[in-house]
Design a protein around this motif. Sequence first.
Motif, PDB file in Angstrom:
ATOM      1  N   ASP A 187     -53.867   0.546 -18.032  1.00 38.97           N
ATOM      2  CA  ASP A 187     -52.423   0.312 -18.186  1.00 38.97           C
ATOM      3  C   ASP A 187     -51.792   1.567 -18.795  1.00 38.97           C
ATOM      4  O   ASP A 187     -52.285   2.132 -19.761  1.00 38.97           O
ATOM      5  N   ASP A 239     -48.789  -7.509 -13.065  1.00 38.84           N
ATOM      6  CA  ASP A 239     -48.608  -6.682 -14.263  1.00 38.84           C
ATOM      7  C   ASP A 239     -48.307  -5.243 -13.813  1.00 38.84           C
ATOM      8  O   ASP A 239     -47.175  -4.939 -13.448  1.00 38.84           O
ATOM      9  N   ASN A 240     -49.331  -4.400 -13.753  1.00 42.06           N
ATOM     10  CA  ASN A 240     -49.058  -2.964 -13.564  1.00 42.06           C
ATOM     11  C   ASN A 240     -49.114  -2.502 -12.110  1.00 42.06           C
ATOM     12  O   ASN A 240     -49.872  -3.035 -11.301  1.00 42.06           O
ATOM     13  N   PHE A 274     -42.421  -2.004 -19.780  1.00 37.10           N
ATOM     14  CA  PHE A 274     -43.714  -1.697 -20.414  1.00 37.10           C
ATOM     15  C   PHE A 274     -44.451  -0.571 -19.676  1.00 37.10           C
ATOM     16  O   PHE A 274     -45.646  -0.646 -19.426  1.00 37.10           O
ATOM     17  N   SER A 276     -45.729   0.662 -17.074  1.00 38.71           N
ATOM     18  CA  SER A 276     -46.368   0.696 -15.763  1.00 38.71           C
ATOM     19  C   SER A 276     -46.156  -0.538 -14.905  1.00 38.71           C
ATOM     20  O   SER A 276     -46.717  -0.639 -13.814  1.00 38.71           O
ATOM     21  N   ASP A 277     -45.349  -1.503 -15.366  1.00 37.26           N
ATOM     22  CA  ASP A 277     -45.248  -2.761 -14.607  1.00 37.26           C
ATOM     23  C   ASP A 277     -44.608  -2.572 -13.222  1.00 37.26           C
ATOM     24  O   ASP A 277     -43.769  -1.701 -13.020  1.00 37.26           O
TER      25      ASP A 277
HETATM   26 MG    MG Z   1     -48.072  -3.834 -18.001  1.00 41.42          MG
END
Ligand code: MG
Length: 445
Positions: A187, A239-240, A274, A276-277
């Motif tokens: 991440d 997420d990323n 955040f 890298s999302d």
């Molecule tokens: Mg993230």
Amino acid sequence: MSIPQPYVNSDKNSFANTSLLKRWPAIVDGIIADLLRASSTALPARQGETEKLINQINKLKTSMANNDKIEPLPSTLSDAEVYNSTRDISRGARWEEASWLTSECALYRKLHAIFQESENWKSYDMFELTKNETFQKSADAVSSLAKRYHVITQQLQTAEGGKLEKAALEVLFHEIISTSLWGNATDLSLLVTVTLEELKKLQVAAENRDKESLLTNDFGNVWKQLNSQIGGRVDIVLDNSGFELYTDLVLALFLLDNDLAEQIVLHPKNQGWFVSDVVPKDFGAVLSLLGDANKFPKERADIDFLTAQVLKYTNEGQLLIRTSPFWTSPLPFWEIKQNGAGGGDRVWRDLRQSKLVIFKGDLNYRKLTGDVMWPRDTPFKTAILDLATSDIPFVTLRTVKADVCVGLPSGKAEELASNWSRTHPDQHPEGWAWSGNYAVVNFHR
Ligand code: MG
Ligand code: F6P
């Protein structure tokens, strides 16, 4: 049951403190550096506004350094109410005394608002350069995984009746879902300064994680849930971007190829988040980078096959993208319920259509458990509050990068802390929970 207090930024025993003092200022500096790079090739109108934006960003950085009050969001923003009515912002909390989760979300929301409210930079993604450049550093791991996916698909095609035996399929499923889990170890909010060699080592290490690193392992129940009906819908709350998104796409393909799902809904954020999302345009960015033979020179046929599969399922409506402002609110996922706040009610109605919801990564886990100081042996079911009765079957695939962690056997957290102190004498004993070296997989239905 009383809910424990949240982790707060002033707590030196929490990763929140390092975040406020070290990580956030470094992340803000990175945003300014990337903005200057983007500006250098931008149209004159954009260039003319850059200095003003940098001043606003620096003002926010200074307010954190001075421990000022966290200012409410401007009422012109559609989600101002959700943020401004949180306990921290409504009582005028300062950065240090605020809860980690609310203040961290507010930081990214305020940064995005600076661009959103600008004249010429409204659609700018402050993390785009970082995300795309880091993805290219994963070229070796990307090629290996493309090759592996192609081999698996060929095995499937040559199997009797076009289907693998369930037992064989289960083994492959474990392999693919583990890759998606450990893809979360890379991440960018933690790895802003990682070198190419370090990143490669992390990715190779991820593939070789042993049982000890997986603190709770509900993969067996996830498999059962997937087989509870042929086809059905599976959701991935992403997420990323970059390598993790790529591993999530491979998981999605695998589920579709094998009738474990007939539709996959992917849920990205709708603003840079955040570091890298994933935001919706990252899909196009990742696919177009994958198509570039200079950037991803190895195993070209396999990469092309994989991207063609993604496009095929997208065109057939089996692979969908859906955003919600709820994912960038500061609210815990306890609000995913019938009358949930901040859009949690709409998310609840949507996710109830799903056979399985997969929550990826650390921040989603923090929100599932409220980012409060649950004793580490609290049952997962207790820590998710109203979600326990939401009628949504879900699993969380998380590498542990923050304090909150539940569902461990009694004494396990103490054992991890004491081992961490022995092997990392210069670090905080809680470092095991901040390192991304461990993972938890919790299923609930
Ligand atoms: Mg993230
Ligand atoms: O722990 C560091 C951190 O940046 C947290 O602030 C945040 O929860 C997390 O990492 C982001 O990680 P992920 O991308 O896995 O959600």
